[in-house]
Design a protein around this motif. Structure first.
Motif, mmCIF file in Angstrom:
data_model
loop_
_atom_site.group_PDB
_atom_site.id
_atom_site.type_symbol
_atom_site.label_atom_id
_atom_site.label_comp_id
_atom_site.label_asym_id
_atom_site.label_seq_id
_atom_site.Cartn_x
_atom_site.Cartn_y
_atom_site.Cartn_z
ATOM 1 N N LYS A 463 34.490 37.817 43.136
ATOM 2 C CA LYS A 463 34.422 36.665 42.209
ATOM 3 C C LYS A 463 34.310 37.140 40.768
ATOM 4 C CE LYS A 463 31.826 33.089 43.532
ATOM 5 N NZ LYS A 463 30.663 32.382 44.143
ATOM 6 N N ARG A 464 33.618 38.288 40.582
ATOM 7 C CA ARG A 464 33.493 38.844 39.226
ATOM 8 C C ARG A 464 34.823 39.431 38.755
ATOM 9 N NH1 ARG A 464 30.323 44.327 38.226
ATOM 10 N NH2 ARG A 464 32.410 45.119 38.723
ATOM 11 N N GLU A 465 35.524 40.113 39.666
ATOM 12 C CA GLU A 465 36.781 40.765 39.311
ATOM 13 C C GLU A 465 37.913 39.766 39.092
ATOM 14 O OE1 GLU A 465 37.514 44.350 38.986
ATOM 15 O OE2 GLU A 465 35.376 44.081 38.588
ATOM 16 N N TYR A 466 37.897 38.678 39.864
ATOM 17 C CA TYR A 466 38.959 37.664 39.762
ATOM 18 C C TYR A 466 38.328 36.294 39.522
ATOM 19 C CZ TYR A 466 41.617 41.484 41.837
ATOM 20 O OH TYR A 466 42.187 42.711 42.088
ATOM 21 N N PRO A 467 37.796 36.078 38.294
ATOM 22 C CA PRO A 467 37.087 34.823 37.998
ATOM 23 C C PRO A 467 38.028 33.617 38.076
ATOM 24 C CG PRO A 467 37.442 36.108 35.988
ATOM 25 C CD PRO A 467 37.859 36.977 37.124
ATOM 26 N N GLY A 468 37.432 32.466 38.344
ATOM 27 C CA GLY A 468 38.202 31.228 38.373
ATOM 28 C C GLY A 468 38.780 30.891 39.737
ATOM 29 N N ASN A 469 38.566 31.766 40.718
ATOM 30 C CA ASN A 469 39.061 31.489 42.068
ATOM 31 C C ASN A 469 37.956 30.891 42.932
ATOM 32 O OD1 ASN A 469 41.921 32.636 42.362
ATOM 33 N ND2 ASN A 469 40.831 34.315 41.359
ATOM 34 N N GLU A 470 38.338 29.972 43.815
ATOM 35 C CA GLU A 470 37.348 29.333 44.684
ATOM 36 C C GLU A 470 36.739 30.360 45.646
ATOM 37 O OE1 GLU A 470 39.465 26.353 46.749
ATOM 38 O OE2 GLU A 470 40.006 25.224 44.944
ATOM 39 N N GLU A 471 35.484 30.109 46.004
ATOM 40 C CA GLU A 471 34.772 31.029 46.892
ATOM 41 C C GLU A 471 35.495 31.201 48.217
ATOM 42 O OE1 GLU A 471 30.548 30.996 49.187
ATOM 43 O OE2 GLU A 471 30.424 30.929 46.996
ATOM 44 N N GLU A 472 36.035 30.096 48.758
ATOM 45 C CA GLU A 472 36.704 30.169 50.061
ATOM 46 C C GLU A 472 37.923 31.093 50.012
ATOM 47 O OE1 GLU A 472 35.614 29.140 53.049
ATOM 48 O OE2 GLU A 472 33.848 28.738 51.823
ATOM 49 N N ARG A 473 38.643 31.076 48.875
ATOM 50 C CA ARG A 473 39.823 31.946 48.734
ATOM 51 C C ARG A 473 39.392 33.409 48.700
ATOM 52 N NH1 ARG A 473 43.900 30.662 44.177
ATOM 53 N NH2 ARG A 473 45.270 31.887 45.532
ATOM 54 N N MET A 474 38.287 33.683 48.017
ATOM 55 C CA MET A 474 37.781 35.050 47.935
ATOM 56 C C MET A 474 37.267 35.520 49.299
ATOM 57 S SD MET A 474 38.129 36.354 44.833
ATOM 58 C CE MET A 474 39.774 35.728 45.074
ATOM 59 N N LYS A 486 28.054 37.884 57.517
ATOM 60 C CA LYS A 486 26.973 38.457 56.706
ATOM 61 C C LYS A 486 27.431 39.650 55.874
ATOM 62 C CE LYS A 486 23.054 37.193 59.673
ATOM 63 N NZ LYS A 486 21.985 37.730 60.557
ATOM 64 N N ALA A 487 28.408 40.403 56.409
ATOM 65 C CA ALA A 487 28.878 41.606 55.701
ATOM 66 C C ALA A 487 29.464 41.264 54.328
ATOM 67 C CB ALA A 487 29.913 42.335 56.547
ATOM 68 N N GLN A 488 29.945 40.018 54.165
ATOM 69 C CA GLN A 488 30.516 39.619 52.876
ATOM 70 C C GLN A 488 29.442 39.339 51.826
ATOM 71 O OE1 GLN A 488 33.257 36.335 53.104
ATOM 72 N NE2 GLN A 488 34.797 37.519 54.228
ATOM 73 N N VAL A 489 28.243 38.977 52.280
ATOM 74 C CA VAL A 489 27.228 38.517 51.329
ATOM 75 C C VAL A 489 26.020 39.457 51.204
ATOM 76 C CG1 VAL A 489 27.844 36.069 51.493
ATOM 77 C CG2 VAL A 489 26.197 37.010 53.116
ATOM 78 N N ALA A 509 44.767 44.337 47.180
ATOM 79 C CA ALA A 509 45.777 43.445 47.759
ATOM 80 C C ALA A 509 45.873 42.131 46.985
ATOM 81 C CB ALA A 509 45.455 43.167 49.226
ATOM 82 N N TRP A 510 44.745 41.698 46.408
ATOM 83 C CA TRP A 510 44.745 40.429 45.657
ATOM 84 C C TRP A 510 45.718 40.484 44.466
ATOM 85 C CZ3 TRP A 510 43.100 35.726 46.815
ATOM 86 C CH2 TRP A 510 43.052 34.774 45.810
ATOM 87 N N ARG A 511 45.983 41.704 43.974
ATOM 88 C CA ARG A 511 46.876 41.864 42.824
ATOM 89 C C ARG A 511 48.346 41.762 43.208
ATOM 90 N NH1 ARG A 511 44.133 47.324 40.664
ATOM 91 N NH2 ARG A 511 45.790 47.285 39.113
ATOM 92 N N GLN A 512 48.611 41.666 44.505
ATOM 93 C CA GLN A 512 49.979 41.540 45.034
ATOM 94 C C GLN A 512 50.937 42.571 44.415
ATOM 95 O OE1 GLN A 512 51.480 37.522 45.164
ATOM 96 N NE2 GLN A 512 49.537 36.704 45.877
ATOM 97 N N PRO A 513 50.663 43.852 44.640
ATOM 98 C CA PRO A 513 51.506 44.893 44.045
ATOM 99 C C PRO A 513 52.879 44.981 44.724
ATOM 100 C CG PRO A 513 49.918 45.874 45.536
ATOM 101 C CD PRO A 513 49.583 44.416 45.470
ATOM 102 N N HIS A 514 53.869 45.474 43.965
ATOM 103 C CA HIS A 514 55.173 45.787 44.559
ATOM 104 C C HIS A 514 55.132 47.169 45.194
ATOM 105 C CE1 HIS A 514 56.245 43.001 41.188
ATOM 106 N NE2 HIS A 514 57.005 42.465 42.137
#
Length: 591
Positions: A463-474, A486-489, A509-514
């Motif tokens: 959430k810090r690295e990609y601000p503005g995205n919903e928690e569920e998407r992260m 639990k491992a996520q939190v 992967a979130w950056r969708q690299p080529h």
């Protein structure tokens, strides 16, 4: 290495403790103190957030170890519950299990003697790189042999006395001869050479080496000490392919007790005589190397599943009969009672458990479509960190979105440097690197883990690295790489190294690299996760450049092998298994 006979004599002379006993300090045990009540065969110890208990069932003077009622907890979580540990002298064990199951924690518990391991068995647990000091690499290896150093000092003092030392000096010289002291430097140099240190590097101060090279010196020291029990956690992580081949050949000759955690199936096949599988909070033992373990486990699980299904069908049939006829005619009621007794007997005897399959993670990289070639082009590229010491000269090649390239070659040849030239982190001294205007590159390397804020959770970090995205998407993004619930939190300091690597993959992967540039991506990942990574890479439509010491991963994903050596990048004609024979034959290790 010190001979087995020499070690036994040394142990007898000092009342049972062998020369590497003080090496237990390397596993955070002060002054090499033994922990656990060995006399009555019971061990119980709490260190920080780790608790370990067990009972020694083997003879205290035996060279084999059999511990019953083994339990291990970490941060309040049960990792092993009421299991058995059996380590036999002369056997080499591969310790397997999913990331986070507690493999490293178990090694630490053995290394710190939290279990009742007899004191006459010296343990070396390789946990960290050698300290940075003014000592040379060669001295750092030789100086770990405490008995030899003590005897040489005593001999020096006795020889300087008026009487010339007499019988006492003769006994010391006899002992020095028995432990092969005169060849110590030669043996240490051979080990360092096998791990990639030439003569100049062996004379270099340890403080002038990077952490990865100091880890190699620590590994050399462990092999030189030749302890009764050697514990290695991912020993190939800091090695190039050539050093991996040398280490594999060296360890397969080891006639002590070896317990090794490794993600490399190829390495486990070459080294191990036995496999220990950590699953469902138990230790399960298999004879043979990794491939034999896979085959045996599959056969056992197939038989177990057949037995389980048969028992469940019998139970279901009997319960249905009892329900229908338990209150019927006298004859039917008697038969129902008979079936009830049969059912109770089956339950008392212990029913077959359902087969628990390892949770297979499915990695996913988002497809990126096409970019017209050339996507990444090197034109006459020359590079060196100084103009006098060039690493590459006049490189001409291209990498496109359908490229699947593995870079191989000795450490220091410039594989990681080449990746940095691709990303633009380094600029050529001459020539140019052309990148497509829309090209997105993501690079995985081990130093990314150092940038993680371990006080944060994986979810907080994303959430810090990609601000503005919903928690569920992260949450979904992290979940794609096998980290859930639990491992996520929980704070990332409580995650295993492998779990942290998955956080980094999710972040990339979130950056969708080529194009993905992967520099040793398998370090700290378990075998199942590596297979999932290979599958994801094979299904993905982007370009890949891979640096790895994992022969199997290269074999799974790479279409081309490029050798980085002698200021050039050349295509290897064969596959990676052909390349493995190249350093083996060069070092005279071929069968």
């Amino acid at each position: 290495m010190v001979s087995d006979a020499s070690k036994k004599k040394a142990a007898a002379k000092r009342g049972g403790k062998s020369s590497a006993t003080s090496s237990k300090a390397a596993a955070d045990v002060p002054n090499g103190a033994a922990v656990g009540k060995v006399a009555d065969g019971v061990g119980s110890m709490r260190i920080s957030d780790r608790t370990c208990t067990g009972v020694l069932a083997s003879h205290p003077l035996s060279r084999d170890i059999h511990i019953e009622s083994l339990s291990l907890t970490f941060h309040g979580h049960d990792l092993i519950v009421d299991s058995e540990l059996e380590l036999n002298y002369g056997r080499r064990y591969g310790l397997l299990g999913l990331n986070g199951c507690g493999k490293s924690t178990l090694l630490a518990a053995i290394g710190c003697r939290e279990l009742p391991i007899p004191e006459h068995m010296d343990i070396y647990h390789l946990t960290r790189e050698i300290e940075a000091s003014d000592m040379s690499a060669l001295e750092a290896v030789i100086n770990c042999d405490e008995e030899r150093l003590r005897l040489e000092k005593e001999a020096e003092i006795l020889a300087a006395e008026d009487g010339g030392g007499g019988e006492a000096l003769d006994r010391i010289y006899e002992r020095l001869e028995a432990i092969d002291a005169s060849t110590a430097e030669k043996r240490a140099a051979e080990i360092l050479n096998g791990l990639g240190f030439n003569k100049q590097m062996q004379a270099k101060k340890t403080r002038d080496f990077s952490g990865g090279w100091r880890m190699r010196i620590a590994l050399a020291r462990a092999l030189f000490m030749n302890p009764t029990i050697l514990l290695l956690d991912e020993p190939t992580n800091h090695l190039d392919l050539e050093a991996c081949v040398w280490l594999e050949e060296s360890l397969k000759k080891l006639d002590r007790i070896l317990v090794v955690v490794s993600h490399s199936q190829d390495f486990l096949n070459g080294v191990c005589t036995n496999i220990i599988h950590m699953q469902s909070k138990k230790l399960k033992f298999y004879t043979g190397n990794y491939d034999q373990y896979v085959q045996t486990r599959a056969e056992l699980e197939e038989n177990q599943m057949k037995q389980y299904k048969w028992e469940q069908e019998q139970i279901s049939s009997m319960k249905e009969y009892i329900a229908r006829f338990g209150h019927g005619s006298a004859k039917l009621a008697r038969q129902a009672q008979s079936k009830e007794k049969t059912l109770a007997k089956m339950e008392r005897g212990g029913l077959t458990e359902k087969v628990v399959k390892d949770k297979v993670l499915v990695f996913r990289f988002v497809d990126v479509g096409k970019l017209p070639p050339p996507v990444l082009q090197f034109v006459g590229v020359t590079f060196g960190y100084t103009p006098e010491t060039l690493i590459y000269k006049n490189l001409d090649f291209g990498v496109d979105l359908d490229s699947r390239v593995a870079l191989v070659g000795p450490n220091g040849a410039g594989k990681s440097t080449l990746l940095k030239l691709m990303t633009g982190d380094l600029i050529p001294l001459d020539g140019m690197v052309r990148r497509h205007n829309h090209l997105r590159i993501a690079q995985f390397h081990q130093h990314l883990a150092e940038k993680l804020d371990l006080e944060m959770s994986a979810l907080q970090y994303m959430k810090r690295e990609y601000p503005g995205n919903e928690e569920e998407r992260m949450r979904a993004a992290i979940g794609k790489f096998g980290l859930s619930g639990k491992a996520q939190v929980m704070p990332m300091k409580n995650l295993s190294d492998g779990q942290r690597s998955r956080v980094i993959f999710a972040w990339l992967a979130w950056r969708q690299p080529h194009m993905l540039l992967l520099d040793e991506p398998t370090n700290h990942l378990d075998i199942e996760t590596i297979d999932s990574l290979a599958e994801a890479l094979n299904e993905w439509d982007g370009g890949l450049v891979l640096v790895s010491h994992d022969f199997r991963l290269i074999n799974q994903v790479a279409d081309e092998i490029w050798v980085c050596e002698n200021q050039a990048v050349t295509r290897w004609a064969g596959d990676i298994m052909d390349f493995k024979e190249h350093p083996r034959s060069k070092a005279g290790l071929s069968d």
